[in-house]
Design an enzyme around this catalytic site. Structure first.
Site, mmCIF file in Angstrom:
data_model
loop_
_atom_site.group_PDB
_atom_site.id
_atom_site.type_symbol
_atom_site.label_atom_id
_atom_site.label_comp_id
_atom_site.label_asym_id
_atom_site.label_seq_id
_atom_site.Cartn_x
_atom_site.Cartn_y
_atom_site.Cartn_z
ATOM 1 N N ASP A 71 -12.351 7.210 3.943
ATOM 2 C CA ASP A 71 -10.969 6.742 4.684
ATOM 3 C C ASP A 71 -10.776 5.247 4.543
ATOM 4 O O ASP A 71 -9.611 4.944 5.264
ATOM 5 C CB ASP A 71 -11.212 7.603 6.218
ATOM 6 N N LYS A 99 -10.260 12.869 8.171
ATOM 7 C CA LYS A 99 -9.818 12.497 9.515
ATOM 8 C C LYS A 99 -9.692 13.897 10.359
ATOM 9 O O LYS A 99 -9.232 15.028 10.007
ATOM 10 C CB LYS A 99 -8.412 12.036 9.196
ATOM 11 N N LYS A 114 0.910 -1.267 -0.051
ATOM 12 C CA LYS A 114 0.032 0.068 -0.011
ATOM 13 C C LYS A 114 0.913 1.239 0.009
ATOM 14 O O LYS A 114 1.670 1.446 0.982
ATOM 15 C CB LYS A 114 -0.969 0.117 1.215
ATOM 16 N N ARG A 121 -7.703 -0.494 0.909
ATOM 17 C CA ARG A 121 -8.243 -1.581 0.513
ATOM 18 C C ARG A 121 -8.397 -1.368 -1.187
ATOM 19 O O ARG A 121 -8.615 -2.525 -1.857
ATOM 20 C CB ARG A 121 -9.182 -2.077 1.253
ATOM 21 N N ASP A 152 1.408 6.333 6.084
ATOM 22 C CA ASP A 152 0.472 5.364 5.290
ATOM 23 C C ASP A 152 0.766 4.474 4.034
ATOM 24 O O ASP A 152 0.204 4.049 3.278
ATOM 25 C CB ASP A 152 -0.922 6.207 4.874
ATOM 26 N N GLU A 163 -9.944 3.761 2.168
ATOM 27 C CA GLU A 163 -9.248 4.007 0.735
ATOM 28 C C GLU A 163 -8.049 2.975 0.358
ATOM 29 O O GLU A 163 -7.896 2.485 -0.924
ATOM 30 C CB GLU A 163 -8.510 5.327 0.383
ATOM 31 N N ASP A 188 -2.642 10.408 3.694
ATOM 32 C CA ASP A 188 -4.265 9.970 3.698
ATOM 33 C C ASP A 188 -4.728 11.108 4.728
ATOM 34 O O ASP A 188 -4.561 11.055 5.871
ATOM 35 C CB ASP A 188 -4.439 8.678 4.388
#
Length: 462
Positions: free
Chosen positions: A312, A242, A230, A316, A253, A314, A235
């Site tokens: 949020d 967030k 990933k 996956r 992230d 995202e 993010d």
């Protein structure tokens, strides 16, 4: 920076005695009387982590004593000797006596990992103590592993203004050039033409174009090992923004991408006979007029439609397109690493990454590798009844089931939908960061699960 061992300068290294609690009195009796008296004066008892430096009478150190505790205390504290390495006076040190092979490896690697400093923006004080590799240790192998860990830490520690999708791509290109690997990148609207719609959707709101990095190395006739990481370089949470506290560490992230690059370095540097493929969907989940929205329905590479329950969730989405691509060539092993869910941290804490697999033989091999390398992981279940939570009323699947319980499991179940039938696959939900400093693990970005995975690959293909 580059990890290094000592012993190259020709000077006599300082003897370093690792003394267990039960043997402390006998070990002190075996020293010169003045050295033993000095150690006792300083209260040395062999407790794990205790340190006494024996003076040589002319302002230097003639020997060092380090408390080695017992097997139980050492098992509960990784890289204990790194605590000495971080504080020891400048010079080379050699461990006296024999260690079990696994303990010698851990002691030497911990010393190397302790020497890491991130100094891109601020001068850092270097670790001045160096270890002469203990007998029987494969120094070149440990240096390669430490180099991989340094790479992962550097990438994660770099803030998003200097580690966006383009910079992550450049890091992959630099690694590919070093090892003679092939690399291709699909970026921007070309992602739509190449059928990576969810990678495009997640990253399209950012100033830097989203992209899929595809690195290949090794003989095509060798077993195919595919790694997916990933690469969300920052993010915000997207339109489901967030809070400030939740956004503060979101430079990490892309920790999954950093760790698969670290693992790829280990594999390529050691020349394992595999056909390696590394896939990194590199994006920034930003807010703008073009951001994807809660309630949108996205089509995936596999053809499944995905309703966006939360922008949020995202990671996956971008992983799903990459996993679908990886599955198309039916690899012998498919691994993904991702800083995916807060639920994983609640389940197993910050130091113990959970992983998921339906392959019990793979799980058994992973457990053995993790124990051998002291790179802890913990298997959580792909609990099929929770698959019902992914249902959507208007699409094939929802990316963020309501309720919030079992979030690491439902995220893994979501990813499983995009892995080809019969493929040996494991998903690792890592934290990728040390919130506090510990021996061998300074505060900041961290290499997690990669060492265990490398040991697994060595066992299978070494």
């Amino acid at each position: 920076m580059t990890p290094e061992f000592g012993g190259e300068g020709g000077a006599r290294p300082t003897p370093l005695h690792l003394i267990e609690t039960r043997a402390a009195n006998a070990a002190l009796d075996a020293l010169a009387p003045e050295a033993a008296a000095w150690a006792r004066l300083n209260g040395f008892s062999g407790k794990l982590g205790e340190t006494v430096l024996i003076p040589d009478g002319v302002g230097g150190v003639s020997a060092a004593l380090f408390g080695w505790g017992d097997a139980k205390t050492r098992a509960a504290r990784r890289f204990a000797l790194a605590g000495f390495a971080a504080k020891a006076p400048e010079g080379d040190y050699s461990i006296e006596g024999e260690l079990a092979p696994e303990e010698a490896d851990e002691a030497a690697l911990g010393w190397l990992l302790s020497a890491y400093r991130y100094d891109r923006y601020k001068k850092a004080t270097p670790q001045e103590a160096r270890l002469v590799p203990p007998p029987g240790v494969d120094a070149a192998r440990l240096l390669t592993i430490a180099e991989g860990a340094y790479l992962a830490r550097d990438l994660i520690n770099t803030p998003a203004n200097d580690m966006g999708p383009a910079a992550l791509e450049q890091a992959a290109r630099t690694l590919a050039a070093r090892h003679g690997a092939e690399i291709s990148v699909t970026a921007g609207d070309a992602l739509l033409d190449a059928n990576f719609p969810m990678i495009h959707a997640v990253g399209r709101a950012a100033a830097e174009a989203p992209r899929l990095i595809d690195l290949c190395w090794g003989d095509p006739a060798h077993p195919k090992v595919s790694l997916v990481g990933k690469g969300v370089c920052f993010d915000t949470g997207g339109l489901d923004l967030k809070p400030a506290a939740g956004m503060r560490l979101m430079k990490k992230d892309m920790g999954g991408a950093a760790n698969v690059l670290a693992l790829a370095h280990m594999v390529m540097a050691r020349g394992l006979p595999v056909r390696l493929r590394v896939l990194i969907p590199a994006v920034e989940n930003s807010v703008s007029a073009s951001a994807f929205r809660p309630g949108d329905v996205l089509k995936s590479r596999l053809g499944l439609t995905v309703e966006i329950g939360n922008t949020d969730a995202e990671g996956r989405l971008v992983l799903a397109d990459a996993l679908a691509l990886a599955s198309e060539e039916d690899p012998a092993l498919l691994i993904d690493l991702a800083t995916l869910t807060g639920a994983a941290r609640v389940a197993t804490g910050l130091d113990l990454p959970p992983y998921f697999t339906d392959d019990s033989a793979l799980a058994a091999a992973l457990e053995t590798a993790a124990a051998t390398t002291r790179d802890p992981i913990w298997r959580l279940p792909l609990y099929d009844p929770y698959d019902e939570d992914l249902k959507s009323t208007i699409a094939d699947i929802d990316n963020a089931p309501a309720g919030g319980f079992g979030g690491a499991i439902t995220a893994a179940l979501f990813l499983r939908r995009f892995v080809g039938d019969g493929i040996s696959w494991a998903h690792f939900d890592i934290h990728g960061f040390n919130n506090t400093a510990k021996p061998g693990r300074p505060k900041g970005g961290e290499c997690m699960a990669a060492r265990a995975l490398f040991a697994l690959l060595e066992t299978r293909h070494g």
